[in-house]
Design an enzyme around this catalytic site. Structure first.
Site, short mmCIF file in Angstrom:
data_model
loop_
_atom_site.label_atom_id
_atom_site.label_comp_id
_atom_site.label_asym_id
_atom_site.label_seq_id
_atom_site.Cartn_x
_atom_site.Cartn_y
_atom_site.Cartn_z
N ARG A 181 -0.02 17.23 12.74
CA ARG A 181 1.01 16.38 11.79
C ARG A 181 1.12 16.98 10.70
NH1 ARG A 181 -3.91 13.42 12.30
NH2 ARG A 181 -5.15 13.37 10.48
N ASP A 182 2.09 16.23 9.93
CA ASP A 182 2.46 16.53 8.38
C ASP A 182 3.33 17.72 8.08
OD1 ASP A 182 0.81 14.35 8.12
OD2 ASP A 182 -1.02 15.39 7.45
N ASN A 202 0.31 5.54 0.31
CA ASN A 202 -0.54 6.89 0.32
C ASN A 202 0.41 8.11 0.10
OD1 ASN A 202 -0.75 5.99 3.15
ND2 ASN A 202 -1.16 8.01 3.65
N ASP A 203 0.26 9.24 0.84
CA ASP A 203 0.83 10.51 0.77
C ASP A 203 2.39 10.30 0.07
OD1 ASP A 203 -1.26 10.58 2.12
OD2 ASP A 203 -0.15 11.87 3.77
N PHE A 251 4.62 8.94 9.98
CA PHE A 251 3.59 9.69 9.06
C PHE A 251 4.51 10.72 8.28
CE2 PHE A 251 -0.59 8.97 11.20
CZ PHE A 251 -0.84 7.46 11.42
N SER A 252 3.39 11.39 7.50
CA SER A 252 4.10 12.29 6.45
C SER A 252 4.93 13.49 6.95
CB SER A 252 2.62 12.72 5.69
OG SER A 252 2.23 11.85 4.96
N TRP A 265 -4.04 0.38 4.54
CA TRP A 265 -3.36 1.42 5.16
C TRP A 265 -2.98 0.55 6.39
CZ3 TRP A 265 -3.42 3.43 10.08
CH2 TRP A 265 -2.77 4.59 10.30
N TRP A 324 1.07 -1.10 -0.13
CA TRP A 324 0.09 -0.06 0.04
C TRP A 324 0.92 1.21 0.00
CZ3 TRP A 324 -5.05 1.83 0.73
CH2 TRP A 324 -5.04 3.16 1.00
N GLU A 338 -5.09 18.31 6.54
CA GLU A 338 -3.96 17.47 6.49
C GLU A 338 -3.04 17.85 5.14
OE1 GLU A 338 -5.31 12.98 7.82
OE2 GLU A 338 -5.96 13.47 5.87
#
Ligand code: FRU
Length: 504
Positions: free
Chosen positions: A158-159, A37-38, A97-98, A62, A35, A213
């Site tokens: 986050r991010d 994602n970003d 995380f991102s 995810w 998988w 996000e």
């Protein structure tokens, strides 16, 4: 005991043995298996462009987030690199995380990312998110330096997106306020390790937006663009809220501390599957963007095949005088593949579709539609229509004056159609004479399992999965209720963008 990176590689190698390539992208970045994602950490470092991405190496949904990694010298041909970051510290034990990447003055690559941890206190799960630093001297292997901005005692924080300006490091990061409002905060630092207290930069004016996000703040011309993904409790209305995730932008002024919005929120992409984009400044000054093409709405056809999710092709951004963002495939993308046919000018009659391409390999099609001469209600590309009733239908609807991607016969995806209005200068007062001059150019990048549609000089973009049929595939030009007149019909068969076989 094997280290977390090696464990991730082993799990991914296992999953790779199950991968099927019916829909596997040839000209888009995807994980070897598993998988994604970003997009994360986009940067140019050591003569290479690096793209990292949120990655579950062990599954097609995810899960525990790692940073996958690919690199390229030319943004056209891509190479796979080992997984760059895995959960390994208490603060990132449930996910790396991102985040983003910057190059320091001493030539080190620094990444700032969110550490995600679910702590169980008195029987309750509490999510903690903090901002963390890791560095690399070779762009491949990273040393973690731990937390640089502590958790704020709230779940959603986050991010981090970091950039250098006026001898300082700046960060925008997303937060959900105690009142559950979606906010972007700004922090600054001299050394990436020590950050100031931070202050509120922007709050989405919509009270239904409880979190944003992947914020990104960057300069285009003399304005600043704030990109983000609002998470909303509002019911779907118009385009916004129709997808599981939506993202868009606000244009404004920024004086180094305060952001003053000059526009409302505008969706960035009108397709089914576009989210969490990140931008980077290329060495030649271009602002480049990649987004995630994916969905949390399961099942997706590709999940049966050992992988899920891909990134968009790299796009270049520009802002027009109306403060609207335009995105186009980067110029280098035209190096991929070879020029095919130019069948125009041509007139297509209803019931007599013209096949432009056969097989599952990717192709780019550019249509010049003469809107004045055409009488059709809809003009477009029938993608992978083998007569089974399932097809992806991409084109222009002259009644609603909208560019569309229609997936209503393709049930594995989130379904339905998506569209964007073709607004023209003087649209309301347009008379026949103005209209005579109109030509609509549609550029469509068709990969095995996706379409990206660019129209109106990049002001309209739709990015969608497309899994209609896995046999007898073709792309045909078609028209509904009336003839279509095309000034040009160009095809470009695209060669795979991977430099090396990926099943070694
Ligand atoms: C956006 C997002 C980010 C987060 C990451 C986790 O898709 O939810 O906010 O950092 O994905 O994978």
């Amino acid at each position: 005991m094997t280290n977390p990176l090696q464990q991730a590689e082993d799990a991914n190698a296992e999953l790779l043995t199950q991968r099927r390539d019916r829909w596997y992208p040839q000209v888009h970045i995807a994980a070897r298996a598993g998988w994604i994602n970003d997009p994360n950490g986009l940067c140019h470092f050591g003569d290479r462009y690096h793209v990292f991405f949120q990655h579950n190496p062990a599954g097609v949904v995810w899960g525990p987030m790692h940073w996958g990694h690919v690199w390229s010298r030319d943004l056209v041909h891509w190479n796979r690199a080992p997984i760059a970051l895995a959960p390994s510290l208490p603060e990132d034990q449930d996910g790396v995380f991102s985040g983003s990447a910057v190059v320091t003055d001493d030539g080190t690559l620094a990444v700032l990312y969110t550490g995600h941890r679910v702590a169980t206190t008195a029987g309750h799960d509490m999510v903690e998110q903090c901002q963390m630093l890791a560095t690399s001297t070779d762009g491949m292997t990273f040393t973690k330096h731990g937390v640089v901005i502590e958790s704020r005692g709230r779940a959603d924080f986050r991010d981090p997106k970091v950039w250098r300006q006026d001898q300082q490091w700046h960060m925008v990061v997303a937060m959900s306020s105690p009142q559950r409002r979606g906010q972007v905060w700004h922090y600054s630092s001299d050394d990436l390790m020590h950050w100031d207290e931070g202050h509120l930069l922007f709050e989405d004016p919509d009270p239904n937006v409880y979190m944003v996000e992947c914020p990104d703040l960057f300069r285009l011309g003399d304005k600043w663009v704030l990109l983000y993904g609002p998470m909303t409790t509002a019911r779907p209305h118009g385009h916004v809220g129709r997808n599981g995730h939506n993202c868009g932008y606000v244009v404004g002024d920024w004086n180094g501390t305060q952001f003053t919005p000059l526009t409302d929120f505008t969706p960035m992409d009108w397709g089914h599957n576009f989210y969490a984009p990140q931008t980077m400044l290329a060495p030649d000054g271009r602002r480049l963007l990649l987004g995630w093409m994916g969905s949390f709405a399961h099942p997706l056809a590709c999940q049966e095949d050992g992988w899920c999710g891909q990134l968009t092709v790299p796009r270049e951004l520009r802002l027009d005088d109306d403060l609207r963002l335009h995105s186009s495939p980067i110029a280098e993308f035209s190096q991929l593949g070879r020029p095919g046919k130019d069948l125009g000018p041509i007139t297509v009659e209803p019931g007599q579709p013209l096949t432009l391409h056969r097989g599952s390999n990717p192709v780019e099609v550019c249509l010049g539609i003469d809107l004045a001469a055409s009488r059709a209600e809809q003009i477009g590309l029938r993608i992978h229509d083998n007569g089974s009733g399932r097809r992806t239908w991409v084109g222009y609807d002259d009644l609603s004056e909208r560019v569309f991607v229609d997936l209503s016969t393709v049930s594995e995806t989130s379904g339905g159609y998506r569209s964007a209005r073709l607004t023209r200068p003087n649209n309301d007062s347009r008379d026949a004479a103005t209209r005579t001059a109109d030509e609509l150019c549609l550029r469509v990048i068709i990969d095995r399992g996706s379409v990206e549609v660019f129209a109106d000089d990049g002001r309209i973009v739709l990015s969608s999965f497309s899994f209609p049929v896995d046999s007898e595939r073709s792309v045909a030009l078609d028209t509904v209720s009336g003839c279509a007149t095309l000034t040009s019909v160009r095809t470009r068969p695209l060669a795979p963008h991977w430099n090396e076989p990926d099943r070694g």
